[in-house]
Scaffold this motif. Structure first.
Motif, PDB file in Angstrom:
ATOM      1  N   VAL A 181      52.969 -63.565 103.280  1.00 15.36           N
ATOM      2  CA  VAL A 181      52.625 -65.167 103.784  1.00 15.36           C
ATOM      3  C   VAL A 181      51.058 -64.771 104.022  1.00 15.36           C
ATOM      4  O   VAL A 181      50.427 -65.955 103.875  1.00 15.36           O
ATOM      5  N   TYR A 182      50.575 -63.730 104.258  1.00 19.46           N
ATOM      6  CA  TYR A 182      49.072 -63.619 104.501  1.00 19.46           C
ATOM      7  C   TYR A 182      48.342 -64.006 103.224  1.00 19.46           C
ATOM      8  O   TYR A 182      47.143 -64.111 103.436  1.00 19.46           O
ATOM      9  N   LYS A 183      48.990 -63.660 102.231  1.00 20.78           N
ATOM     10  CA  LYS A 183      48.106 -64.256 100.907  1.00 20.78           C
ATOM     11  C   LYS A 183      47.548 -65.887 100.908  1.00 20.78           C
ATOM     12  O   LYS A 183      46.632 -65.911 100.330  1.00 20.78           O
ATOM     13  N   PRO A 261      51.887 -65.245 119.704  1.00 22.16           N
ATOM     14  CA  PRO A 261      50.377 -65.276 119.835  1.00 22.16           C
ATOM     15  C   PRO A 261      49.919 -63.707 119.677  1.00 22.16           C
ATOM     16  O   PRO A 261      49.038 -63.495 118.978  1.00 22.16           O
ATOM     17  N   LEU A 262      50.769 -62.729 120.048  1.00 22.50           N
ATOM     18  CA  LEU A 262      50.207 -61.441 120.048  1.00 22.50           C
ATOM     19  C   LEU A 262      50.090 -60.876 118.721  1.00 22.50           C
ATOM     20  O   LEU A 262      49.250 -60.070 118.322  1.00 22.50           O
ATOM     21  N   GLY A 263      50.925 -61.644 117.617  1.00 18.07           N
ATOM     22  CA  GLY A 263      50.989 -61.282 115.989  1.00 18.07           C
ATOM     23  C   GLY A 263      49.552 -61.419 115.549  1.00 18.07           C
ATOM     24  O   GLY A 263      49.413 -60.701 114.724  1.00 18.07           O
ATOM     25  N   GLY A 264      48.807 -62.204 116.074  1.00 16.89           N
ATOM     26  CA  GLY A 264      47.349 -62.375 115.666  1.00 16.89           C
ATOM     27  C   GLY A 264      47.230 -63.266 114.304  1.00 16.89           C
ATOM     28  O   GLY A 264      46.192 -63.001 113.448  1.00 16.89           O
ATOM     29  N   PHE A 265      48.402 -63.725 113.783  1.00 23.75           N
ATOM     30  CA  PHE A 265      48.377 -64.342 112.400  1.00 23.75           C
ATOM     31  C   PHE A 265      48.834 -65.914 112.514  1.00 23.75           C
ATOM     32  O   PHE A 265      50.053 -66.109 112.957  1.00 23.75           O
ATOM     33  N   ASN A 266      48.246 -66.657 112.153  1.00 26.22           N
ATOM     34  CA  ASN A 266      48.598 -68.199 112.397  1.00 26.22           C
ATOM     35  C   ASN A 266      48.594 -68.825 111.219  1.00 26.22           C
ATOM     36  O   ASN A 266      48.492 -70.240 111.352  1.00 26.22           O
ATOM     37  N   VAL A 267      48.651 -68.298 109.952  1.00 23.91           N
ATOM     38  CA  VAL A 267      48.601 -69.366 108.866  1.00 23.91           C
ATOM     39  C   VAL A 267      50.091 -69.247 108.200  1.00 23.91           C
ATOM     40  O   VAL A 267      50.783 -68.329 108.432  1.00 23.91           O
ATOM     41  N   THR A 268      50.506 -70.815 108.180  1.00 18.35           N
ATOM     42  CA  THR A 268      51.687 -71.052 107.664  1.00 18.35           C
ATOM     43  C   THR A 268      51.740 -71.788 106.364  1.00 18.35           C
ATOM     44  O   THR A 268      50.854 -72.289 106.048  1.00 18.35           O
TER      45      THR A 268
END
Length: 343
Positions: A181-183, A261-268
């Motif tokens: 999903v980071y793409k 939040p700790l995951g540091g990735f907020n793109v959905t």
């Protein structure tokens, strides 16, 4: 790749383990191969093997037990871990393995065209001095070597795993719920990539005869595109590796799906899951953004505590949940078997 080593005496450390990191050569220095015995390749894997031998000889001086070594790694490190489980050169150097989001069966973890790449690199070096930046387009990874005395991998990895020609050690492995999903972090670049794939299906698979049946173009269905890349690059080969391995040794499989939040990735991406590649790593290690973990929200703290405990339990007892614990709500983790494999 890292090693978790059980101490042979009680220490004051919270989890009672010793962590050893093993450096190894990467890029052309670690994985250039001419497909013969001149430059056979896999030097990075052989570096790891030497590191494991060092651990066997020296870990006692650091409070560790050489008979209780668990190797583990993430992504390329996880692929490295499974290459070590496949190679007989590493037999007896560890008693268990943990592979996070990676496998020797992942398409990015091995190079089919290593001989061609070697010649291209040689041609490039005759035209101008070769700087590291100039070879970034080359994909230097482990290869199947020609038979010789120091060969590390000489058989196709799938064949080795499917036939049980592997080191018989317990394996804990898993994935995040949506590895790619980071793409979507850069939508413009992602859509351009999808448009290229739409115009050239071969980019989606090396099997050019593969036919993809889609309701609409990938660039018009970002969720489907994310799921496709997640499945093809990570989920399918890793799940298949675990399923095959479960015929021959103990296997525990997980899907990390906590998104905090700790995951540091907020793109959905609507229609796709949320937890991307490496997001789980933030709950395993203290980085600059989470070194003060215990000032974060309770759910993050609990997830980190659970994740670290599962891994260290496995290193210490070969079972991530060796006893009933309120930390895991009295749930024990079942082994994966060929007939009972659910995620």
């Amino acid at each position: 790749m890292r090693c978790l080593v059980m101490p042979d005496h009680i220490t004051s450390w919270k989890y009672d383990v010793v962590v050893v990191t093993v450096s190894y050569r990467v890029g052309p220095l670690g994985f250039l191969s001419t497909g013969d015995t001149v430059i056979p390749g896999n030097y990075g894997l052989k570096d790891q093997n030497l590191g494991l031998k060092w651990v066997q000889d020296n870990i006692k001086y650091f409070g560790g037990d050489p008979d209780k070594v668990t190797i583990f790694g993430h992504s390329a490190g996880a692929a490295s871990v499974t290459f070590q489980t496949i190679s007989k050169k590493s037999a007896g150097l560890f008693r268990a393995a943990i592979a996070e989001s990676g496998s020797a069966l992942c398409p990015w973890a091995y190079q089919r065209h290593h001989k061609e790449m070697a010649y291209q690199l040689a041609l490039l070096s005759t035209e101008s001095p070769v700087h590291y930046q100039m070879v970034q387009g080359f994909w230097f990874t482990p290869v199947v070597e020609a038979e010789h005395e120091t060969a590390f991998i000489t058989e196709e990895m799938y064949t080795s795993v499917a036939n049980g020609v592997v080191n018989d050690v317990p394996l804990l492995m898993g994935i995040t719920s949506e590895e790619q999903v980071y793409k979507a972090y850069n939508i413009d670049n992602f859509e351009k990539e999808l448009e290229q794939c739409e115009n050239n299906v071969a980019l989606l698979s090396e099997k050019k005869s593969t036919k993809f049946i889609l309701k609409k173009p990938l660039q018009d269905d970002l969720a489907a595109a994310v799921k496709y890349f997640s499945d093809m690059s990570f989920s399918r080969p890793i799940i298949h590796h675990a399923r095959l391995q479960s015929h021959f040794s103990e296997v525990y499989f997980y899907v990390f799906s906590y998104h905090g939040p700790l995951g540091g990735f907020n793109v959905t991406v609507e229609g796709a899951d949320e937890v991307t590649h490496s997001e789980d790593y933030q709950y395993l290690w203290a980085y600059s953004n989470n070194s003060d973990l215990y000032s974060n929200i309770p759910e993050d703290v609990l997830t980190s505590e659970r994740y670290v405990t599962l891994f260290t339990n496995f290193a210490k007892t070969l079972n991530p949940t060796p006893q009933i614990s309120s930390l895991f709500e009295n749930i024990t983790w079942p082994k994966a078997t060929p007939d009972n494999f659910s995620i």
